[in-house]
Scaffold this motif. Sequence first.
Motif, PDB file in Angstrom:
ATOM      1  N   ALA A  75     -18.045  -4.570  29.855  1.00 38.34           N
ATOM      2  CA  ALA A  75     -18.202  -3.889  31.137  1.00 38.34           C
ATOM      3  C   ALA A  75     -16.851  -3.625  31.808  1.00 38.34           C
ATOM      4  O   ALA A  75     -16.639  -2.567  32.404  1.00 38.34           O
ATOM      5  N   HIS A  76     -15.950  -4.583  31.703  1.00 34.15           N
ATOM      6  CA  HIS A  76     -14.646  -4.447  32.365  1.00 34.15           C
ATOM      7  C   HIS A  76     -13.862  -3.248  31.830  1.00 34.15           C
ATOM      8  O   HIS A  76     -13.279  -2.482  32.609  1.00 34.15           O
ATOM      9  N   VAL A  77     -13.822  -3.073  30.519  1.00 36.44           N
ATOM     10  CA  VAL A  77     -13.074  -1.940  29.956  1.00 36.44           C
ATOM     11  C   VAL A  77     -13.731  -0.617  30.368  1.00 36.44           C
ATOM     12  O   VAL A  77     -13.058   0.419  30.443  1.00 36.44           O
ATOM     13  N   ASN A 105     -13.884  -5.789  38.046  1.00 38.82           N
ATOM     14  CA  ASN A 105     -12.449  -5.697  38.282  1.00 38.82           C
ATOM     15  C   ASN A 105     -11.841  -7.022  37.830  1.00 38.82           C
ATOM     16  O   ASN A 105     -12.375  -8.095  38.107  1.00 38.82           O
ATOM     17  N   SER A 106     -10.725  -6.962  37.136  1.00 40.84           N
ATOM     18  CA  SER A 106     -10.108  -8.195  36.637  1.00 40.84           C
ATOM     19  C   SER A 106      -9.104  -8.737  37.651  1.00 40.84           C
ATOM     20  O   SER A 106      -9.381  -9.707  38.355  1.00 40.84           O
ATOM     21  N   TYR A 107      -7.938  -8.071  37.705  1.00 29.90           N
ATOM     22  CA  TYR A 107      -6.869  -8.596  38.573  1.00 29.90           C
ATOM     23  C   TYR A 107      -6.199  -7.504  39.390  1.00 29.90           C
ATOM     24  O   TYR A 107      -5.084  -7.703  39.872  1.00 29.90           O
ATOM     25  N   HIS A 164      -5.960   1.854  24.904  1.00 28.40           N
ATOM     26  CA  HIS A 164      -5.131   0.724  24.469  1.00 28.40           C
ATOM     27  C   HIS A 164      -5.543  -0.553  25.208  1.00 28.40           C
ATOM     28  O   HIS A 164      -5.532  -1.644  24.626  1.00 28.40           O
ATOM     29  N   HIS A 165      -5.912  -0.406  26.467  1.00 24.71           N
ATOM     30  CA  HIS A 165      -6.437  -1.542  27.219  1.00 24.71           C
ATOM     31  C   HIS A 165      -7.718  -2.061  26.561  1.00 24.71           C
ATOM     32  O   HIS A 165      -7.907  -3.261  26.368  1.00 24.71           O
ATOM     33  N   GLU A 166      -8.590  -1.149  26.176  1.00 23.22           N
ATOM     34  CA  GLU A 166      -9.844  -1.574  25.545  1.00 23.22           C
ATOM     35  C   GLU A 166      -9.567  -2.285  24.223  1.00 23.22           C
ATOM     36  O   GLU A 166     -10.229  -3.276  23.880  1.00 23.22           O
ATOM     37  N   GLN A 168      -6.979  -4.101  23.557  1.00 19.35           N
ATOM     38  CA  GLN A 168      -6.557  -5.472  23.879  1.00 19.35           C
ATOM     39  C   GLN A 168      -7.771  -6.362  24.105  1.00 19.35           C
ATOM     40  O   GLN A 168      -7.827  -7.505  23.667  1.00 19.35           O
ATOM     41  N   HIS A 169      -8.763  -5.810  24.797  1.00 17.41           N
ATOM     42  CA  HIS A 169      -9.965  -6.612  25.052  1.00 17.41           C
ATOM     43  C   HIS A 169     -10.801  -6.798  23.791  1.00 17.41           C
ATOM     44  O   HIS A 169     -11.550  -7.775  23.684  1.00 17.41           O
ATOM     45  N   GLN A 170     -10.680  -5.895  22.831  1.00 16.84           N
ATOM     46  CA  GLN A 170     -11.394  -6.100  21.555  1.00 16.84           C
ATOM     47  C   GLN A 170     -10.892  -7.374  20.875  1.00 16.84           C
ATOM     48  O   GLN A 170     -11.669  -8.119  20.290  1.00 16.84           O
TER      49      GLN A 170
END
Length: 423
Positions: A75-77, A105-107, A164-166, A168-170
């Motif tokens: 959900a965050h990504v 939202n993370s940070y 690229h963010h997604e 990282q979460h993978q």
Amino acid sequence: MLRSAASRPIRLPETAGPPSNSSDGVAAPHDPRQFWRDRFRTVRAETERRAALLSAEDQVVQSMPDASPTKWHRAHVTWFFEEFLLRRFAPAYKAFDDRFGYLFNSYYLSAGPRQARPQRGLITRPGAAEVADYRAHVDHAVTVLIDSTNDFAAIMPIIEIGLHHEQQHQELLLTDILHAFSHNATHPAYDPHWQWPKNEAEGVVASVPVTGIHRVGHDGEGFCFDNEQPAHDVLLQPVRLACALVTNGAWLEFMADGGYATPTLWLSDGYAVVEARGWNAPGYWRLIDGAWFSMTLGGLHPVDPGQPVCHVSYYEADAFARWAGRHLPSEAEWEVAARSGALADAFGKVWQWTRSAYSPYPGYRATEGALGEYNGKFMVNQMVLRGSSLATPDGHARASYRNFFYPTARWQFSGLRLAQFDD
Ligand SMILES: [Fe+2]
């Protein structure tokens, strides 16, 4: 949707792909909209492929404040695209649920209030299926935006960093569920067919020398995070980097030699952690009937002496290097040696701790706007890891990539290689 997907055989990629300064090794697109539509679909599908092996119950658990639930990652990504792309560039976009910003939202302080990080595991609703609907809603809106925007040049960089963010979460999705499974006495396997990737180290020379003035950082085509710039020159003293990673076999020798019980090998902060947490082996190791086993993505496996040691903290890596009469390489030494092609298993096995503190490169400026919170505000009290791991998605690794974690962290796929200064 998740249940049916889980019946398909799922495999992790064998390697994280070659080191490259290109974003994905794909040739420059003739049709940018088509290229990014396809890229978006591919990366988003990889997240779901990784999550599909996990039940809805698996996906809600948070085993420690540093780790997040699978469902939260998914959900965050998605929120990231909603917040930084759709809300700003798609005026007609209707949010799937306005309350999700608080949950996912993370940070990003500039994006508003958020669920406390240690309490992400309390988010039982929306459920995993509703998160899938949320993802589909945003996928559709992003695809429509790519097709219809009159300012494609403005949205393309947001899509690119979002992907690229997604990725990282993978990787975090796997490290975090492994941490959760490590607390289950039945030793669940994320993927029963999982195996360590093949070693590249056989037959390589012992070490590679580096010295002199070299350019480090990202200075070419393709994507990089802001923390990889500016590229700059460094002066390296003569040093040799081990071409192979430190193995479990070598780590067992360190343990047998009393490595965890010899304070003189350790940084003061590190030995305090050893004592406080009772560390006597790498993370996830279990001594069963006199033999060491390790919790892996494939469940509980015997420790293989020939494989790289994994799930060690910076403190442990530093102590091991001191025991071996060596050092950890600096991140610049690592990057120069990796670019030479001489390092076996530089990518795709374990991230490698360096002795470099995570700090800004000379002249670093954080990205403008809300995304300036992405990297720069974390540049204190953490150490840099280089390379990539078996959990890093294809196309995400490059020689200039700077990963960073606190020196106590060992739930990532983190190992080390050694360096030796010429006498
Ligand atoms: Fe994130």
